[in-house]
Design a protein around this motif. Structure first.
Motif, PDB file in Angstrom:
ATOM      1  N   ARG A  65       9.361 -13.266 -65.279  1.00 44.28           N
ATOM      2  CA  ARG A  65       8.373 -12.217 -65.801  1.00 44.28           C
ATOM      3  C   ARG A  65       7.217 -12.966 -66.766  1.00 44.28           C
ATOM      4  NH1 ARG A  65       8.033  -7.626 -70.692  1.00 44.28           N
ATOM      5  NH2 ARG A  65       7.073  -6.018 -69.469  1.00 44.28           N
ATOM      6  N   LEU A  66       6.056 -12.800 -66.077  1.00 45.24           N
ATOM      7  CA  LEU A  66       4.866 -13.346 -66.879  1.00 45.24           C
ATOM      8  C   LEU A  66       4.174 -12.478 -67.702  1.00 45.24           C
ATOM      9  CD1 LEU A  66       3.094 -15.600 -63.877  1.00 45.24           C
ATOM     10  CD2 LEU A  66       5.067 -16.071 -65.440  1.00 45.24           C
ATOM     11  N   SER A  67       3.679 -13.010 -68.726  1.00 44.41           N
ATOM     12  CA  SER A  67       2.852 -12.101 -69.577  1.00 44.41           C
ATOM     13  C   SER A  67       1.301 -12.677 -69.818  1.00 44.41           C
ATOM     14  CB  SER A  67       3.543 -11.548 -70.864  1.00 44.41           C
ATOM     15  OG  SER A  67       4.653 -11.119 -70.772  1.00 44.41           O
ATOM     16  N   ASN A  74      -3.565  -4.526 -74.774  1.00 38.64           N
ATOM     17  CA  ASN A  74      -4.449  -5.523 -73.861  1.00 38.64           C
ATOM     18  C   ASN A  74      -3.566  -6.574 -73.209  1.00 38.64           C
ATOM     19  OD1 ASN A  74      -6.992  -4.437 -74.392  1.00 38.64           O
ATOM     20  ND2 ASN A  74      -6.811  -5.129 -76.608  1.00 38.64           N
ATOM     21  N   THR A  75      -2.395  -6.093 -72.617  1.00 41.46           N
ATOM     22  CA  THR A  75      -1.772  -7.044 -72.107  1.00 41.46           C
ATOM     23  C   THR A  75      -0.997  -6.613 -70.661  1.00 41.46           C
ATOM     24  OG1 THR A  75      -0.520  -7.624 -74.122  1.00 41.46           O
ATOM     25  CG2 THR A  75       0.814  -8.238 -72.286  1.00 41.46           C
ATOM     26  N   VAL A  76      -1.268  -7.765 -69.832  1.00 39.45           N
ATOM     27  CA  VAL A  76      -0.669  -7.562 -68.294  1.00 39.45           C
ATOM     28  C   VAL A  76       0.551  -8.415 -68.288  1.00 39.45           C
ATOM     29  CG1 VAL A  76      -2.308  -9.385 -67.602  1.00 39.45           C
ATOM     30  CG2 VAL A  76      -1.464  -7.347 -66.050  1.00 39.45           C
ATOM     31  N   TYR A  77       1.493  -7.667 -67.226  1.00 34.94           N
ATOM     32  CA  TYR A  77       2.662  -8.424 -66.869  1.00 34.94           C
ATOM     33  C   TYR A  77       2.730  -8.556 -65.338  1.00 34.94           C
ATOM     34  CZ  TYR A  77       3.682  -6.416 -71.465  1.00 34.94           C
ATOM     35  OH  TYR A  77       3.591  -6.032 -73.025  1.00 34.94           O
ATOM     36  N   LEU A  78       3.364  -9.463 -65.042  1.00 32.63           N
ATOM     37  CA  LEU A  78       3.765  -9.585 -63.656  1.00 32.63           C
ATOM     38  C   LEU A  78       5.441 -10.025 -63.489  1.00 32.63           C
ATOM     39  CD1 LEU A  78       2.444  -9.864 -60.789  1.00 32.63           C
ATOM     40  CD2 LEU A  78       2.504 -12.584 -61.140  1.00 32.63           C
ATOM     41  N   ASP A 138      -0.392  -2.848 -70.551  1.00 34.44           N
ATOM     42  CA  ASP A 138      -0.112  -1.753 -71.768  1.00 34.44           C
ATOM     43  C   ASP A 138      -1.318  -1.992 -72.202  1.00 34.44           C
ATOM     44  OD1 ASP A 138       0.151  -1.111 -74.180  1.00 34.44           O
ATOM     45  OD2 ASP A 138       2.351  -1.673 -74.457  1.00 34.44           O
ATOM     46  N   ASN A 139      -2.248  -0.899 -72.047  1.00 36.15           N
ATOM     47  CA  ASN A 139      -3.610  -0.846 -72.474  1.00 36.15           C
ATOM     48  C   ASN A 139      -3.706  -1.032 -73.976  1.00 36.15           C
ATOM     49  OD1 ASN A 139      -4.636  -0.736 -69.759  1.00 36.15           O
ATOM     50  ND2 ASN A 139      -4.627   1.502 -69.882  1.00 36.15           N
TER      51      ASN A 139
END
Length: 123
Positions: free
Chosen positions: A19-21, A76-80, A72-73
């Motif tokens: 899981r990338l963040s 300000n984080t995006v996950y993969l 997660d707005n």
């Protein structure tokens, strides 16, 4: 401006998961689309997945059904989430965001890349 900090890369065996963040920070900005791209030596950077503010995801053909992008707005984080990884997924993964940021006088377009995180999948 905006800084992007990625985490979560590493070495995993084929069939495994990672899981990338990517967290964005700075002052006075609004992000529209967040996404992940990847690149291997000698090849162009390719789309992995993007996600809009509303949560609409778009995936590259090679990862559909295996990877899931989320965000997660408030943070300000995006996950993969990457599942069923194979050696062909080995690459440097880059976070990307677009939107606008306040320069101090005017709002300007935002187009920012992270420093990249290496994902290595062993067979």
């Amino acid at each position: 401006q905006v800084q992007l900090v990625e985490s979560g890369g590493g070495l995993v065996q084929a069939g495994g998961s990672l899981r990338l963040s990517c967290a964005a920070s700075g002052s006075m900005f609004r992000i529209n689309v967040m996404g992940w791209y990847r690149q291997t030596p000698g090849r162009q950077r390719e789309l992995v997945a993007t996600i809009t503010t509303a949560g609409r995801g778009n995936y590259g053909d090679s990862v559909k059904g295996r990877f899931t992008i989320s965000r997660d707005n408030a943070k300000n984080t995006v996950y993969l989430q990457m599942n069923m990884l194979g050696p062909e997924d080995t690459a440097v993964y880059y976070c990307h965001v677009d939107g606008v940021y306040y320069s101090g006088t005017v709002w300007r377009p935002l187009d920012a890349w992270g420093q990249g995180t290496l994902v290595t999948v062993s067979s």
